[in-house]
Design a protein around this motif. Structure first.
Motif, short mmCIF file in Angstrom:
data_model
loop_
_atom_site.label_atom_id
_atom_site.label_comp_id
_atom_site.label_asym_id
_atom_site.label_seq_id
_atom_site.Cartn_x
_atom_site.Cartn_y
_atom_site.Cartn_z
N SER A 122 0.72 -1.34 -0.19
CA SER A 122 0.00 0.09 0.12
C SER A 122 0.88 1.27 0.05
O SER A 122 2.17 1.28 0.43
CB SER A 122 -0.96 -0.06 1.24
OG SER A 122 -1.81 0.91 0.93
N VAL A 123 0.38 2.31 -0.35
CA VAL A 123 1.00 3.77 -0.36
C VAL A 123 0.38 4.59 0.64
O VAL A 123 -0.48 4.62 0.97
CB VAL A 123 0.49 4.32 -1.83
CG1 VAL A 123 1.27 5.69 -1.89
CG2 VAL A 123 1.27 3.56 -2.93
N PHE A 124 1.63 5.25 1.19
CA PHE A 124 1.31 6.31 2.12
C PHE A 124 2.22 7.22 2.20
O PHE A 124 3.55 7.08 2.47
CB PHE A 124 1.29 5.48 3.67
CG PHE A 124 1.00 6.37 4.76
CD1 PHE A 124 -0.30 6.88 4.98
CD2 PHE A 124 1.94 6.73 5.82
CE1 PHE A 124 -0.65 7.60 6.03
CE2 PHE A 124 1.67 7.32 6.86
CZ PHE A 124 0.25 7.86 7.10
N ASP A 196 -3.09 9.32 -1.63
CA ASP A 196 -1.81 9.44 -0.89
C ASP A 196 -1.85 8.62 0.36
O ASP A 196 -1.20 8.95 1.25
CB ASP A 196 -1.19 10.75 -0.61
CG ASP A 196 0.08 10.73 -0.60
OD1 ASP A 196 0.89 9.93 -1.30
OD2 ASP A 196 0.91 11.65 0.05
N GLY A 197 -2.92 7.76 0.53
CA GLY A 197 -3.19 7.08 1.68
C GLY A 197 -4.11 7.67 2.81
O GLY A 197 -4.49 8.74 2.67
N PRO A 198 -4.50 6.85 3.56
CA PRO A 198 -5.53 7.37 4.76
C PRO A 198 -4.86 8.33 5.40
O PRO A 198 -3.86 8.83 5.52
CB PRO A 198 -5.74 6.14 5.63
CG PRO A 198 -5.30 4.98 4.79
CD PRO A 198 -4.01 5.31 4.06
N ALA A 199 -5.80 9.40 6.14
CA ALA A 199 -5.49 10.41 6.95
C ALA A 199 -5.07 9.80 8.11
O ALA A 199 -5.30 8.74 8.64
CB ALA A 199 -6.67 11.43 7.05
N ASP A 200 -4.04 10.49 8.95
CA ASP A 200 -3.48 9.90 10.16
C ASP A 200 -4.53 9.74 11.19
O ASP A 200 -4.50 8.52 11.85
CB ASP A 200 -2.47 11.11 10.69
CG ASP A 200 -1.16 11.17 9.77
OD1 ASP A 200 -1.08 10.62 8.60
OD2 ASP A 200 -0.21 11.86 10.17
N GLU A 201 -5.42 10.76 11.21
CA GLU A 201 -6.58 10.62 12.32
C GLU A 201 -7.33 9.37 12.06
O GLU A 201 -7.86 8.76 12.89
CB GLU A 201 -7.26 12.03 12.58
CG GLU A 201 -8.11 12.47 11.15
CD GLU A 201 -7.34 13.27 10.28
OE1 GLU A 201 -7.90 14.00 9.39
OE2 GLU A 201 -5.91 13.18 10.37
N THR A 222 6.75 1.34 -0.33
CA THR A 222 7.85 1.04 0.64
C THR A 222 7.67 0.37 1.91
O THR A 222 6.48 0.65 2.33
CB THR A 222 8.93 2.30 0.71
OG1 THR A 222 8.14 3.19 1.66
CG2 THR A 222 9.05 2.96 -0.75
N ALA A 223 8.66 -0.15 2.59
CA ALA A 223 8.68 -0.65 3.78
C ALA A 223 8.20 0.34 4.76
O ALA A 223 7.74 0.21 5.85
CB ALA A 223 9.83 -1.48 4.13
N LYS A 224 8.97 1.55 4.56
CA LYS A 224 8.77 2.63 5.60
C LYS A 224 7.28 3.08 5.47
O LYS A 224 6.74 3.40 6.59
CB LYS A 224 9.62 3.66 5.22
CG LYS A 224 11.13 3.63 5.57
CD LYS A 224 11.70 4.91 5.41
CE LYS A 224 13.37 4.62 5.56
NZ LYS A 224 14.20 5.91 5.36
N MET A 225 6.65 3.05 4.48
CA MET A 225 5.12 3.49 4.41
C MET A 225 4.33 2.55 5.22
O MET A 225 3.53 3.03 6.20
CB MET A 225 4.61 3.37 2.95
CG MET A 225 5.21 4.42 2.15
SD MET A 225 4.51 4.17 0.34
CE MET A 225 5.32 5.60 -0.34
N SER A 226 4.62 1.22 5.03
CA SER A 226 3.77 0.11 5.84
C SER A 226 4.27 0.32 7.39
O SER A 226 3.20 0.22 8.20
CB SER A 226 4.15 -1.30 5.38
OG SER A 226 3.38 -1.48 4.10
N GLU A 227 5.40 0.67 7.63
CA GLU A 227 5.78 0.65 8.89
C GLU A 227 5.18 2.06 9.62
O GLU A 227 4.58 1.91 10.64
CB GLU A 227 7.41 0.64 9.19
CG GLU A 227 7.92 -0.45 8.83
CD GLU A 227 9.43 -0.38 8.70
OE1 GLU A 227 10.09 -1.39 8.55
OE2 GLU A 227 9.92 0.73 8.44
N ALA A 228 4.90 3.18 8.85
CA ALA A 228 4.27 4.29 9.49
C ALA A 228 2.89 4.08 9.62
O ALA A 228 2.27 4.65 10.58
CB ALA A 228 4.61 5.54 8.51
N MET A 229 2.11 3.43 8.68
CA MET A 229 0.85 3.20 8.97
C MET A 229 0.49 2.30 9.99
O MET A 229 -0.29 2.59 10.89
CB MET A 229 0.13 2.64 7.63
CG MET A 229 -0.14 3.76 6.76
SD MET A 229 -0.95 2.95 5.08
CE MET A 229 0.17 2.02 4.24
#
Length: 279
Positions: A122-124, A196-201, A222-229
């Protein structure tokens, strides 16, 4: 790999899908330009544990085009309506690429229909460079959509030169993309690129378990995107597939399928203790 896809059913809305297996419900949503056959390497194994519903996205495969689909929430509403009418039980929603965006949006907006969500590749929060690249591709497709630029993503999805099973995997993806409805592809790709991916909230308030998985070598999901979500979700977990790119569910099914199965079982039976490495 399931050698043959069962005959598709058609919902009253016009969505094409297949249903295999028994047990709790699990829904599979593919990405832009593909079709439910993209889950060939998941269906048989997942069907041993779940009633699996693999759906063709609107405007893809055997599903009708929905002209009103202008953003992710529109695609989500179509899928959610199908789940409410044809499945009628909460399901674990598994999505790949754009399908993961729909799956996450569904988990956020339709928690009663969602027992848990798996977002694959997924993209974030794309980088500025990545944003410029996708906007350039959107502009190109708007100007002239051809079989060549529809199949171009395959070059980003696999390691070249192709080796082993990736030769067949890339050929299948090229075939699915080349046969995709150009209107369906154009519509979905534009939605995908402008999301650009879901809202943080929305992630911090997600009420269901969420698993994020991607390939270490995927340059755009990227891996960083998945880790951040995963970090934002109250019940978030992450799994990174080493030596994999964008089509990790296809190329690394033997690794991902057990992870998806264990996660799904935990969603329906929280007493199941399952952990996912932040690899």
């Amino acid at each position: 790999m399931m050698s043959k896809i069962p005959q598709r059913s058609k919902s009253s809305q016009g969505l094409a899908y297949v249903k295999v297996g028994t047990g709790p419900s699990l829904v599979l949503i593919h990405g832009v330009g593909l079709r439910l056959e993209a889950w060939l390497n998941q269906l048989s194994e997942l069907a041993q544990h779940f009633t699996v519903y693999a759906v063709d996205m609107p405007g893809h495969g055997g599903s009708e085009l929905f002209p009103e689909c202008h953003d992710i929430s529109d695609y989500t509403d179509v899928i959610a309506g199908w789940i409410q009418n044809d499945i009628a039980t909460p399901a674990v929603i598994v999505g790949h690429s754009m399908g993961s965006m729909i799956a996450l949006n569904l988990a956020i907006r339709y928690p009663n229909e969602c027992a848990g969500v798996v977002a694959l590749n997924s993209v974030f929060r794309r980088s500025e460079e990545a944003k410029k690249a996708v906007l350039s591709r959107v502009a190109q497709i708007k100007q002239s959509i051809t079989a060549d630029n529809v199949t171009a993503p395959v070059k980003r999805w696999f390691d070249f030169p192709l080796r082993g099973e990736d030769i067949q995997n890339a050929q299948l993806c090229s075939e699915w993309l080349s046969k995709a409805s150009l209107d369906g592809y154009r519509q979905a790709y534009e939605v995908f690129c402008f999301n650009d991916g879901p809202a943080d909230e929305d992630l911090t308030s997600l009420t269901v378990p969420a698993l994020f998985a991607t390939g270490r070598g995927d340059p755009n999901s990227t891996a960083k995107m998945s880790e951040a979500m995963a970090e934002l979700c109250p019940q978030g977990s992450v799994y990174i597939v080493e030596d994999a790119r964008h089509m990790a569910p296809m190329t690394h099914a033997d690794e991902l399928n057990p992870i998806i199965i264990k996660f799904g079982q935990q969603c329906f039976d929280p007493k199941e203790e399952v952990s996912h490495d932040h690899a």
